[in-house]
Design a protein around this motif. Structure first.
Motif, PDB file in Angstrom:
ATOM      1  N   GLU A 110       0.818  -1.214   0.000  1.00  0.00           N
ATOM      2  CA  GLU A 110       0.000   0.000   0.000  1.00  0.00           C
ATOM      3  C   GLU A 110       0.859   1.274   0.000  1.00  0.00           C
ATOM      4  O   GLU A 110       2.001   1.263   0.408  1.00  0.00           O
ATOM      5  CB  GLU A 110      -0.941   0.008   1.215  1.00  0.00           C
ATOM      6  N   LYS A 111       0.232   2.361  -0.426  1.00  0.00           N
ATOM      7  CA  LYS A 111       0.842   3.690  -0.330  1.00  0.00           C
ATOM      8  C   LYS A 111       0.673   4.181   1.092  1.00  0.00           C
ATOM      9  O   LYS A 111      -0.245   3.694   1.769  1.00  0.00           O
ATOM     10  CB  LYS A 111       0.246   4.692  -1.329  1.00  0.00           C
ATOM     11  N   ALA A 112       1.433   5.150   1.568  1.00  0.00           N
ATOM     12  CA  ALA A 112       2.724   5.532   1.055  1.00  0.00           C
ATOM     13  C   ALA A 112       3.672   4.332   1.181  1.00  0.00           C
ATOM     14  O   ALA A 112       3.646   3.620   2.177  1.00  0.00           O
ATOM     15  CB  ALA A 112       3.256   6.713   1.849  1.00  0.00           C
ATOM     16  N   SER A 169      -7.862  16.988  -0.123  1.00  0.00           N
ATOM     17  CA  SER A 169      -7.998  17.514   1.237  1.00  0.00           C
ATOM     18  C   SER A 169      -9.323  17.058   1.812  1.00  0.00           C
ATOM     19  O   SER A 169     -10.327  17.010   1.107  1.00  0.00           O
ATOM     20  CB  SER A 169      -7.951  19.046   1.203  1.00  0.00           C
ATOM     21  N   PHE A 170      -9.302  16.710   3.092  1.00  0.00           N
ATOM     22  CA  PHE A 170     -10.523  16.280   3.787  1.00  0.00           C
ATOM     23  C   PHE A 170     -10.833  17.313   4.865  1.00  0.00           C
ATOM     24  O   PHE A 170     -10.038  17.488   5.784  1.00  0.00           O
ATOM     25  CB  PHE A 170     -10.282  14.941   4.507  1.00  0.00           C
ATOM     26  N   GLY A 171     -11.954  18.015   4.755  1.00  0.00           N
ATOM     27  CA  GLY A 171     -12.334  18.944   5.826  1.00  0.00           C
ATOM     28  C   GLY A 171     -12.831  18.121   7.009  1.00  0.00           C
ATOM     29  O   GLY A 171     -13.874  17.501   6.940  1.00  0.00           O
ATOM     30  N   HIS A 185      -5.343   7.376  16.256  1.00  0.00           N
ATOM     31  CA  HIS A 185      -5.756   7.061  14.878  1.00  0.00           C
ATOM     32  C   HIS A 185      -4.582   7.204  13.913  1.00  0.00           C
ATOM     33  O   HIS A 185      -3.796   8.155  14.033  1.00  0.00           O
ATOM     34  CB  HIS A 185      -6.901   7.989  14.463  1.00  0.00           C
ATOM     35  N   ARG A 186      -4.498   6.291  12.943  1.00  0.00           N
ATOM     36  CA  ARG A 186      -3.343   6.286  12.045  1.00  0.00           C
ATOM     37  C   ARG A 186      -3.183   7.590  11.253  1.00  0.00           C
ATOM     38  O   ARG A 186      -2.091   7.918  10.811  1.00  0.00           O
ATOM     39  CB  ARG A 186      -3.387   5.085  11.104  1.00  0.00           C
ATOM     40  N   MET A 187      -4.266   8.377  11.093  1.00  0.00           N
ATOM     41  CA  MET A 187      -4.146   9.608  10.314  1.00  0.00           C
ATOM     42  C   MET A 187      -3.312  10.678  11.026  1.00  0.00           C
ATOM     43  O   MET A 187      -2.728  11.535  10.367  1.00  0.00           O
ATOM     44  CB  MET A 187      -5.536  10.178   9.990  1.00  0.00           C
ATOM     45  N   VAL A 188      -3.280  10.635  12.362  1.00  0.00           N
ATOM     46  CA  VAL A 188      -2.559  11.695  13.101  1.00  0.00           C
ATOM     47  C   VAL A 188      -1.488  11.165  14.054  1.00  0.00           C
ATOM     48  O   VAL A 188      -0.808  11.935  14.717  1.00  0.00           O
ATOM     49  CB  VAL A 188      -3.560  12.571  13.913  1.00  0.00           C
ATOM     50  N   LEU A 198       1.806  11.900   3.877  1.00  0.00           N
ATOM     51  CA  LEU A 198       2.038  10.493   3.528  1.00  0.00           C
ATOM     52  C   LEU A 198       0.721   9.787   3.203  1.00  0.00           C
ATOM     53  O   LEU A 198       0.681   8.877   2.378  1.00  0.00           O
ATOM     54  CB  LEU A 198       2.754   9.761   4.663  1.00  0.00           C
ATOM     55  N   ASP A 199      -0.366  10.206   3.853  1.00  0.00           N
ATOM     56  CA  ASP A 199      -1.616   9.499   3.604  1.00  0.00           C
ATOM     57  C   ASP A 199      -2.379  10.039   2.403  1.00  0.00           C
ATOM     58  O   ASP A 199      -2.784   9.269   1.531  1.00  0.00           O
ATOM     59  CB  ASP A 199      -2.531   9.553   4.834  1.00  0.00           C
ATOM     60  N   LEU A 200      -2.590  11.363   2.344  1.00  0.00           N
ATOM     61  CA  LEU A 200      -3.399  11.950   1.265  1.00  0.00           C
ATOM     62  C   LEU A 200      -2.536  12.640   0.215  1.00  0.00           C
ATOM     63  O   LEU A 200      -2.818  12.553  -0.979  1.00  0.00           O
ATOM     64  CB  LEU A 200      -4.395  12.969   1.845  1.00  0.00           C
ATOM     65  N   GLY A 201      -1.489  13.337   0.662  1.00  0.00           N
ATOM     66  CA  GLY A 201      -0.646  14.127  -0.234  1.00  0.00           C
ATOM     67  C   GLY A 201       0.004  13.295  -1.328  1.00  0.00           C
ATOM     68  O   GLY A 201       0.340  13.794  -2.402  1.00  0.00           O
ATOM     69  N   VAL A 202       0.132  12.021  -1.065  1.00  0.00           N
ATOM     70  CA  VAL A 202       0.729  11.139  -2.066  1.00  0.00           C
ATOM     71  C   VAL A 202      -0.123  11.107  -3.345  1.00  0.00           C
ATOM     72  O   VAL A 202       0.406  10.917  -4.446  1.00  0.00           O
ATOM     73  CB  VAL A 202       0.953   9.729  -1.436  1.00  0.00           C
ATOM     74  N   TYR A 203      -1.421  11.407  -3.237  1.00  0.00           N
ATOM     75  CA  TYR A 203      -2.260  11.420  -4.456  1.00  0.00           C
ATOM     76  C   TYR A 203      -2.032  12.680  -5.304  1.00  0.00           C
ATOM     77  O   TYR A 203      -1.782  12.556  -6.508  1.00  0.00           O
ATOM     78  CB  TYR A 203      -3.740  11.253  -4.101  1.00  0.00           C
ATOM     79  N   PRO A 204      -2.131  13.906  -4.716  1.00  0.00           N
ATOM     80  CA  PRO A 204      -1.776  15.052  -5.557  1.00  0.00           C
ATOM     81  C   PRO A 204      -0.350  14.957  -6.103  1.00  0.00           C
ATOM     82  O   PRO A 204      -0.084  15.349  -7.246  1.00  0.00           O
ATOM     83  CB  PRO A 204      -1.940  16.270  -4.633  1.00  0.00           C
ATOM     84  N   ALA A 296      -9.260  12.884  -5.851  1.00  0.00           N
ATOM     85  CA  ALA A 296      -8.037  12.602  -6.607  1.00  0.00           C
ATOM     86  C   ALA A 296      -7.639  11.137  -6.571  1.00  0.00           C
ATOM     87  O   ALA A 296      -6.965  10.653  -7.475  1.00  0.00           O
ATOM     88  CB  ALA A 296      -6.890  13.456  -6.055  1.00  0.00           C
ATOM     89  N   PHE A 297      -8.089  10.384  -5.525  1.00  0.00           N
ATOM     90  CA  PHE A 297      -7.685   8.966  -5.465  1.00  0.00           C
ATOM     91  C   PHE A 297      -8.606   8.062  -6.287  1.00  0.00           C
ATOM     92  O   PHE A 297      -8.222   6.964  -6.656  1.00  0.00           O
ATOM     93  CB  PHE A 297      -7.625   8.462  -4.004  1.00  0.00           C
ATOM     94  N   ARG A 298      -9.868   8.553  -6.577  1.00  0.00           N
ATOM     95  CA  ARG A 298     -10.797   7.685  -7.322  1.00  0.00           C
ATOM     96  C   ARG A 298     -11.662   8.538  -8.255  1.00  0.00           C
ATOM     97  O   ARG A 298     -12.886   8.579  -8.118  1.00  0.00           O
ATOM     98  CB  ARG A 298     -11.667   6.890  -6.338  1.00  0.00           C
TER      99      ARG A 298
END
Ligand SMILES: NC(=O)C1=CN([C@@H]2O[C@H](COP(=O)(O)OP(=O)(O)OC[C@H]3O[C@@H](n4cnc5c(N)ncnc54)[C@H](OP(=O)(O)O)[C@@H]3O)[C@@H](O)[C@H]2O)C=CC1
Ligand SMILES: O=C1OC[C@@H](O)[C@H](O)[C@H]1O
Length: 393
Positions: A110-112, A169-171, A185-188, A198-204, A296-298
């Motif tokens: 998986e990414k990253a 970006s996720f608000g 949580h793995r996001m923070v 590493l989680d979202l920025g890898v898509y842009p 951006a991911f889908r």
């Protein structure tokens, strides 16, 4: 017609994305007009228990004969597994992928890809040495939509491409969602290599690279320079990251191009969750622009807006450009099967890496993210940054 080549998958970890991926493997490939590759799941492992792995296999409707293991170490020894899908948090990718490679298994991780470029390089070195297939699971690259867009750029339809702007970006009400429960949580969570980049920025970043780097002949590809603005959440993981890349050799000529990759936990690409069709990605060339609607991911829709030769803003009638081409690309499932098909074909053909997501490009993207982290002062614990193996996490 020859019969399809069957790939036997082992699933390492049983979290959210592992379930989506395994369910996609179970979809009949003919629904996406694929007849040369077939997938089966022959085993799954959970680090918590074999009963969790069994429950996972059942909920994904995998064959009843599939083995359920209570440890990753058991999974990698299974002779009925050809390739392992690593679906743990990024912090664990290096250790888990190394475990698989050293046991002689091909890997889709998986990414990253890893926490840093040094780890990515070690994995590549190991795969090369052991003659095993290895790929970072950037599923979006294998969508027909991505392939079509890359071809349009390569064919010169956009002219010289000078700028790409891409956002994921996720608000989020961070404190009360990912930040609740002690910010585990793995996001923070820095222990899990959390953070927006590493989680979202890898898509842009993927969009910048697949349009401005991958479309250039391999011998002309040069890593971009990197300028980043980073803000951190209270845990130290990044929550707002904006990256400006300058690619020295861009598609359509010998010019530079800017890639602008944006990610943010506080505001969303679109506040209504992509219910309105507005671009998350803009690929801008001298002959026109491609706008890809998010996420951006889908993405499932893009439009091509050709440049007007004699554009006079005074005479342009708003909303009536008949030359705009809208393109819908349906996804019959989650859309992770296309990357799985790519793994299957590479393994069948004896290839160690995919042309769509090659080792060198994964490493350059990790190097880019290393630079962003350095500029923003984002650090992770040594035990997840190390290239030592084995390390118990
Ligand atoms: N391609 C895509 O669209 C997506 C990719 N991802 C990527 O997939 C990876 C996993 O994400 P996701 O499935 O959402 O995460 P989850 O938290 O839902 O699942 C992660 C799994 O990893 C295993 N695990 C092993 N060690 C740990 C640990 N210390 N802490 C937490 N989990 C652990 C667990 O499985 P078990 O107990 O069975 O061992 C857990 O269920 C990430 O790298 C993420 O970037 C995530 C979402 C979408
Ligand atoms: O890869 C991903 O894409 C979808 C997101 O929801 C998820 O957080 C991320 O890991």
């Amino acid at each position: 017609m020859s019969s399809p080549h069957t790939i036997r998958w082992g699933i390492l970890a049983t979290g959210g994305i592992a379930e989506k991926f395994a369910k996609d493997l179970m979809i009949d490939p003919s629904t996406r007009s694929v007849s040369d590759i077939k997938h089966t799941v022959t085993a799954a492992a959970s680090s918590s228990s074999s009963s969790r792995a069994k429950q996972f296999l059942e909920s994904c409707k995998c064959p009843a004969s599939a083995s359920a293991y209570g440890s990753y170490q058991e999974l990698v020894k299974d002779p009925n597994v050809d390739i392992i899908y690593v679906a743990t948090p990024h912090s664990h990718h290096y250790q888990n992928t190394m475990l698989c490679l050293l046991a002689g298994k091909h890997v889709l991780c998986e990414k990253a890809f890893t926490v840093n470029a040094a780890q990515a390089k070690k994995l590549v070195e190991t795969a090369k040495k052991k003659k095993l297939f290895l790929m970072e699971a950037v599923w979006t690259r294998f969508f027909p939509l991505s392939i079509q867009i890359r071809k349009m750029i390569e064919d010169g339809e956009l002219g010289a491409v000078h700028r790409v702007i891409a956002d994921l970006s996720f608000g989020q009400d961070v404190e009360n969602t990912w930040g609740a429960d002690g910010a585990k949580h793995r996001m923070v969570n820095p222990d899990l290599a959390g953070g927006a980049m590493l989680d979202l920025g890898v898509y842009p970043l993927t969009w910048c690279f697949q349009t401005l780097y991958h479309t250039v002949p391999a011998s002309d590809r040069k890593a971009p320079s990197v300028l980043a603005a980073v803000e951190k959440y209270s845990t130290g993981a990044d929550e707002k990251t904006s990256i400006l890349l300058t690619f020295p050799s861009a598609p359509g000529g010998k010019h530079t191009a800017h890639g602008i990759a944006l990610t943010n936990f506080r505001v969303a690409t679109l506040p209504d969750g992509f219910n309105t069709a507005k671009p998350a990605i803009r690929i801008q060339g001298t002959k026109g622009e491609i706008q890809v609607d998010g996420p951006a991911f889908r993405p499932t829709h893009y439009r091509f807006i050709p440049a007007e030769d004699d554009l006079d803003p005074q005479v342009v009638k708003k909303g009536s450009n008949e030359k705009v081409r809208e393109v819908e690309c349906e996804i019959p499932g989650q859309g992770m099967f296309w990357e799985a098909d790519e793994c299957g074909r590479c393994i069948r053909d004896g290839k160690l890496e995919s042309a769509g997501m090659g080792w060198e490009e994964s490493v350059v993207i990790m190097e880019t993210m290393d630079q962003v982290r350095k500029q923003g002062g984002v650090t992770y614990p040594e035990k997840i940054e190390t290239t030592e193996y084995p390390v118990s996490l």
